[in-house]
Design a protein around this motif. Sequence first.
Motif, short mmCIF file in Angstrom:
data_model
loop_
_atom_site.label_atom_id
_atom_site.label_comp_id
_atom_site.label_asym_id
_atom_site.label_seq_id
_atom_site.Cartn_x
_atom_site.Cartn_y
_atom_site.Cartn_z
N GLY A 60 10.32 0.30 -2.92
CA GLY A 60 9.63 -0.14 -1.98
C GLY A 60 9.14 1.08 -0.95
O GLY A 60 8.83 0.79 0.13
N ILE A 61 9.22 2.37 -1.36
CA ILE A 61 8.79 3.69 -0.48
C ILE A 61 7.39 3.34 -0.40
O ILE A 61 6.73 3.05 -1.26
CB ILE A 61 9.24 4.82 -1.22
N THR A 62 7.11 3.78 0.97
CA THR A 62 5.51 3.37 1.27
C THR A 62 4.80 4.74 1.23
O THR A 62 3.40 4.66 0.93
CB THR A 62 5.35 2.85 2.59
N ASP A 63 5.50 5.82 1.52
CA ASP A 63 4.64 7.37 1.57
C ASP A 63 5.42 8.06 0.85
O ASP A 63 6.66 8.15 0.96
CB ASP A 63 4.63 7.61 2.97
N PHE A 64 4.47 9.06 0.24
CA PHE A 64 4.94 10.05 -0.89
C PHE A 64 4.59 11.50 -0.29
O PHE A 64 3.45 11.61 -0.44
CB PHE A 64 4.60 9.79 -2.30
N ARG A 65 5.57 12.32 -0.22
CA ARG A 65 5.18 13.78 0.70
C ARG A 65 5.11 14.84 -0.48
O ARG A 65 6.11 15.03 -1.06
CB ARG A 65 6.30 13.98 1.76
N LEU A 66 4.28 15.64 -0.29
CA LEU A 66 4.06 16.75 -0.90
C LEU A 66 4.26 17.85 0.08
O LEU A 66 3.52 18.03 1.15
CB LEU A 66 2.69 16.80 -1.87
N THR B 55 0.81 -1.02 0.01
CA THR B 55 0.06 0.04 0.13
C THR B 55 0.75 1.05 -0.08
O THR B 55 1.84 1.52 0.85
CB THR B 55 -1.05 0.01 1.21
N CYS B 56 0.48 2.03 -0.84
CA CYS B 56 1.35 3.39 -1.07
C CYS B 56 0.49 4.58 -0.54
O CYS B 56 -0.80 4.63 -1.13
CB CYS B 56 1.77 3.82 -2.50
N ASN B 57 0.96 5.32 -0.06
CA ASN B 57 0.17 6.56 0.71
C ASN B 57 0.81 7.83 0.12
O ASN B 57 1.90 7.98 -0.17
CB ASN B 57 0.17 6.74 2.30
N LEU B 58 -0.22 8.90 -0.08
CA LEU B 58 0.33 10.04 -0.44
C LEU B 58 0.20 11.16 0.71
O LEU B 58 -1.07 11.18 1.37
CB LEU B 58 -0.70 10.92 -1.65
N THR B 59 1.01 11.83 1.09
CA THR B 59 0.88 12.55 2.41
C THR B 59 1.39 14.19 2.00
O THR B 59 1.67 14.46 1.05
CB THR B 59 2.02 12.29 3.48
N LEU B 60 0.76 15.06 2.87
CA LEU B 60 0.98 16.44 2.64
C LEU B 60 1.83 17.00 4.09
O LEU B 60 1.32 16.67 5.11
CB LEU B 60 -0.25 17.08 2.72
N GLY B 61 3.03 17.17 3.89
CA GLY B 61 4.05 17.58 4.88
C GLY B 61 3.30 18.95 5.52
O GLY B 61 2.41 19.71 5.12
#
Length: 298
Positions: free
Chosen positions: A238-244, A2-8
């Motif tokens: 293999g990165i799980t979360d991606f920060r904007l 599961t990959c998540n999109l995050t907001l810093g």
Amino acid sequence: MTCNLTLGPILFHWPAENKLDFYSRIADEAPIDTVYLGEVICSKRAPFFEQHYSAVVERLERGGKKVVFSSLCEVVLKRERKAIEEFCSFGSHEIEINNSSALLHIDGRPHRIGPMMNIYNEETMAHLASRGASHFVLPVELPRASTEILVARGRELGTGIEIQVFGRASLAVSARCYHARAHGRTKDNCQFVCEEDLDGMPLRTLEGKPFLAINGIQTLSQTYLNYITEFQELITAGITDFRLSPHTCDMVLVAENFKAVLDGRKDPAEADAALTLMMGDSAFSNGFWYGRPGHLRV
């Protein structure tokens, strides 16, 4: 996986009404999984928005977002040490630590390690995981080879691994306030001049070329990090979360394009073209990922 999109967290000193409008729109419109809240750069800014946290959290959670609180990145004064101690006593939400002083108070409870902690090797990661760290946001300057090593170690430790994929890159912080000094003021009498530059104060070289950006005590890249064309490589790594990282541009549009690529509904080149059109004269960069100078677009 599961990959998540995050907001810093918002790194800049935006007026409270701007922040309220911003988070309302994120809650209602942006395909974001996790939102980080908190003052990371300057403790003097914190009182301007702290009274709104409860309302913002309620709005974001009603919009289906997970909320994580981020700590200060620099702790120098007694009141900042006290603030960190109180921050670590949060019980209702997960926290992200951006300064090692917080480790004294976290007492083995689960927490996240933010990008300001400079996790460069797997032994540091393992040590922090043994003290309760369950998630790591890696420094922006790490190349792919180093990132893959840390991702592999994180997988062994059972931790999440997050990297920033959009926004100006944080390069350094200092005890001095560059913003105040540039306007002939002291840090203690800055008069919050940083509020005049909502995406950071642009710097130029003596030849007049764009160079860096300044945000209070923080030095940022002049270019905007953009890994949308590298998204498949990041997922494969293999990165799980991606920060904007939030800016005054249309962050809902940014999130929609990254989410569309993440879900396989949009070609990366098409999404990149949409972001390029939105950003106008602002330049993108991805050099760090390729082990090249960070300001380059490879």
